[in-house]
Design a protein around this motif. Sequence first.
Motif, PDB file in Angstrom:
ATOM      1  N   HIS A  63       0.815  -1.221   0.000  1.00 55.69           N
ATOM      2  CA  HIS A  63       0.000   0.000   0.000  1.00 55.69           C
ATOM      3  C   HIS A  63       0.845   1.266   0.000  1.00 55.69           C
ATOM      4  O   HIS A  63       0.304   2.382  -0.071  1.00 55.69           O
ATOM      5  N   GLU A  66       0.383   4.250  -2.479  1.00 52.02           N
ATOM      6  CA  GLU A  66      -0.731   5.149  -2.166  1.00 52.02           C
ATOM      7  C   GLU A  66      -0.430   5.991  -0.931  1.00 52.02           C
ATOM      8  O   GLU A  66      -0.752   7.184  -0.878  1.00 52.02           O
ATOM      9  N   ARG A  67       0.193   5.381   0.064  1.00 56.04           N
ATOM     10  CA  ARG A  67       0.466   6.120   1.301  1.00 56.04           C
ATOM     11  C   ARG A  67       1.465   7.259   1.073  1.00 56.04           C
ATOM     12  O   ARG A  67       1.403   8.284   1.735  1.00 56.04           O
ATOM     13  N   LYS A  69       1.517   9.167  -1.361  1.00 59.12           N
ATOM     14  CA  LYS A  69       0.706  10.293  -1.831  1.00 59.12           C
ATOM     15  C   LYS A  69       0.070  11.023  -0.642  1.00 59.12           C
ATOM     16  O   LYS A  69      -0.037  12.254  -0.636  1.00 59.12           O
ATOM     17  N   ASP A  70      -0.360  10.246   0.357  1.00 61.96           N
ATOM     18  CA  ASP A  70      -0.943  10.851   1.550  1.00 61.96           C
ATOM     19  C   ASP A  70       0.095  11.678   2.303  1.00 61.96           C
ATOM     20  O   ASP A  70      -0.199  12.770   2.796  1.00 61.96           O
ATOM     21  N   SER A 232      -8.822   3.065   6.953  1.00 62.11           N
ATOM     22  CA  SER A 232      -8.699   4.424   6.430  1.00 62.11           C
ATOM     23  C   SER A 232      -7.971   5.342   7.400  1.00 62.11           C
ATOM     24  O   SER A 232      -7.393   6.357   6.999  1.00 62.11           O
ATOM     25  N   HIS A 234      -5.244   4.701   8.617  1.00 57.90           N
ATOM     26  CA  HIS A 234      -3.837   4.635   8.229  1.00 57.90           C
ATOM     27  C   HIS A 234      -3.523   5.725   7.202  1.00 57.90           C
ATOM     28  O   HIS A 234      -2.441   6.323   7.240  1.00 57.90           O
ATOM     29  N   GLN A 235      -4.448   6.002   6.314  1.00 57.05           N
ATOM     30  CA  GLN A 235      -4.252   7.083   5.349  1.00 57.05           C
ATOM     31  C   GLN A 235      -4.177   8.436   6.062  1.00 57.05           C
ATOM     32  O   GLN A 235      -3.321   9.268   5.763  1.00 57.05           O
ATOM     33  N   ARG A 236      -5.083   8.641   7.025  1.00 61.99           N
ATOM     34  CA  ARG A 236      -5.096   9.911   7.750  1.00 61.99           C
ATOM     35  C   ARG A 236      -3.817  10.077   8.574  1.00 61.99           C
ATOM     36  O   ARG A 236      -3.254  11.176   8.649  1.00 61.99           O
ATOM     37  N   SER A 238      -0.931   8.842   7.811  1.00 63.86           N
ATOM     38  CA  SER A 238       0.151   9.110   6.871  1.00 63.86           C
ATOM     39  C   SER A 238       0.197  10.587   6.501  1.00 63.86           C
ATOM     40  O   SER A 238       1.268  11.201   6.451  1.00 63.86           O
ATOM     41  N   SER A 239      -0.960  11.165   6.254  1.00 60.90           N
ATOM     42  CA  SER A 239      -1.020  12.585   5.944  1.00 60.90           C
ATOM     43  C   SER A 239      -0.560  13.419   7.139  1.00 60.90           C
ATOM     44  O   SER A 239       0.162  14.415   6.989  1.00 60.90           O
TER      45      SER A 239
END
Length: 580
Positions: A63, A66-67, A69-70, A232, A234-236, A238-239
């Motif tokens: 992943h 994609e991460r 990008k976050d 999700s 995990h995406q937050r 990462s950002s």
Amino acid sequence: MSAKPKKTPDTLRSSRWFGPDDLRSFGHRSRMMQLGYAEEEFRGRPIIGILNTWSDLNSCHGHFPERVKDVKRGVQMAGGFPVEMPSLSVDESFTKPTSMLYRNMLAMEVEETIRSHPLDGVVLMGGCDKTTPGLVMGAITAGVPMIYLPAGPMLRGHYAGKILGSGSDAWKYWDERRAGNISDEEWLGIQGGIARSVGTCMTMGTASTMTAITDALGLTLPGASSIPAADSGHQRMSSECGRRIVDMVWEDLTPDQILTDAAFRNAAIIAMATGCSTNAVVHLIAMARRAGVDLTLDDLDALGRTTPLVANVRPAGKDYLMEDFFYAGGLRALMKQMEERLETSCLTVTGKTIGENLEGAEVYNDDVIRPLSNPVYHEGSLAVLRGNLCPDGAVIKPAACDPAYHVHEGPALVFDSYPEMKAAVNDPDLDVTPDHVMVLRNAGPLGGPGFPEWGMLPIPTALVRQGHRDMLRISDARMSGTSYGACVLHVAPESFVGGPLALLKTGDIVRLDLPNRTLDMLVDEAELERRRADWTPPEPKFQRGWGHMFSKHVTQADKGCDFDYLERGHGEAAGEPEIY
């Protein structure tokens, strides 16, 4: 932290590359414009390196494209300029002979990548076992602000109504397969169900252990290590890593302010409380020595004697996996349970203390994260042994082995190589009993080579068919953090360099006394001296390349297996590059 920035645009590290009105900086700015960037995008802004250990063969990091990008989104939101810097992807499954052979290569790459490029701070993206210590070791030495982004555990495994734990259940069902108890169809179903999403092993193996340690050290956002890779959140997270590292640069919050003696003590306590992988010993010592902290095996054993195991997560725990641990409150909740034993004034990447980060943390399932009054095991998950077989130490995971072997005496069955051992255990007529002590040598840092995960020696087929699933096993190898059983590991010094394990013979009586932390061969000293005189050093494993460098400079297991010339105190670091 003070609201007033400690850094200004003209004092950023990257300004040395882009700020001066000279020919060299003209060239740097010109090449950035060649990449399509306007000068106002990068000049005077913190340049954030995103060190990404993704590869097409690293399923744990599937992943990360994609991460990243976050992370970039977060960096840009905070006014920084993100640049992705691909780093060595030392995946656990495919890298042979062992990913441990390349941990130090990753650490060197990270250190030199940071040193040689215009980076003001870094986000370290890792998770699969050796990436965490490799990234952190290199960044410690480089010394710029850093934050660690853990890959996160995969989702629970499933097959035929059963919950499967990666690694742990592979070993379990392989024994049943060898005993003839599992069909081809069942074996294929387990194979497809045991790892069904991106992310690291969802047991408390080496990956989850090392990310939890990094979290406890204060190098991640609070509780980041517990978030499942597919969530999700995990995406937050990462950002948020991207946003926070920009602020860390302005604050000049460098790793030396975070990685104190007390921080490593906190990390060791939390490791013990989670039921950590035995690999934690090697990596934690290596990271500490990079930071100039004198953390020893004896320190870890002392903490192990007094720290209860409270995370009921396989393999040391019996019932749950990392997804359950996350729902129960995750690492913040576990650290809250252990708060009275921690130094809560330690600083973290948030700019706040451990204590401040733990405010409001709760346990939502006290069977997954046990209270101190009802631990899974009364001591921590690791113990350090010493004796005439391991004068410099060996490790064992008491909670993950049959208590019948905590005190055991039996005849040694010695193997000089993994192929020799493998052939023997698959022999249904092997002359072996449950009282035998299986021994594998020449499997340490130099002998393996690279310190492979061969230490969970398979139970001989002859014993598996009799219903036995554990026996005492000793080696100078490591084992997977998802493994279990009565396995003594990391015997030091290793046999390849003439450690006492090299002198042991089949039939010698070996005695383990776990309560007293001893491991001995019951052979008199005069006989051992005769064997030492007859011992011949083996030929080096490598004649060239990385392996040759590794063999010349790697330290033994009790010192963390770093390169001797990379530890803090071994000469001066190269320092900042000259820019002409």
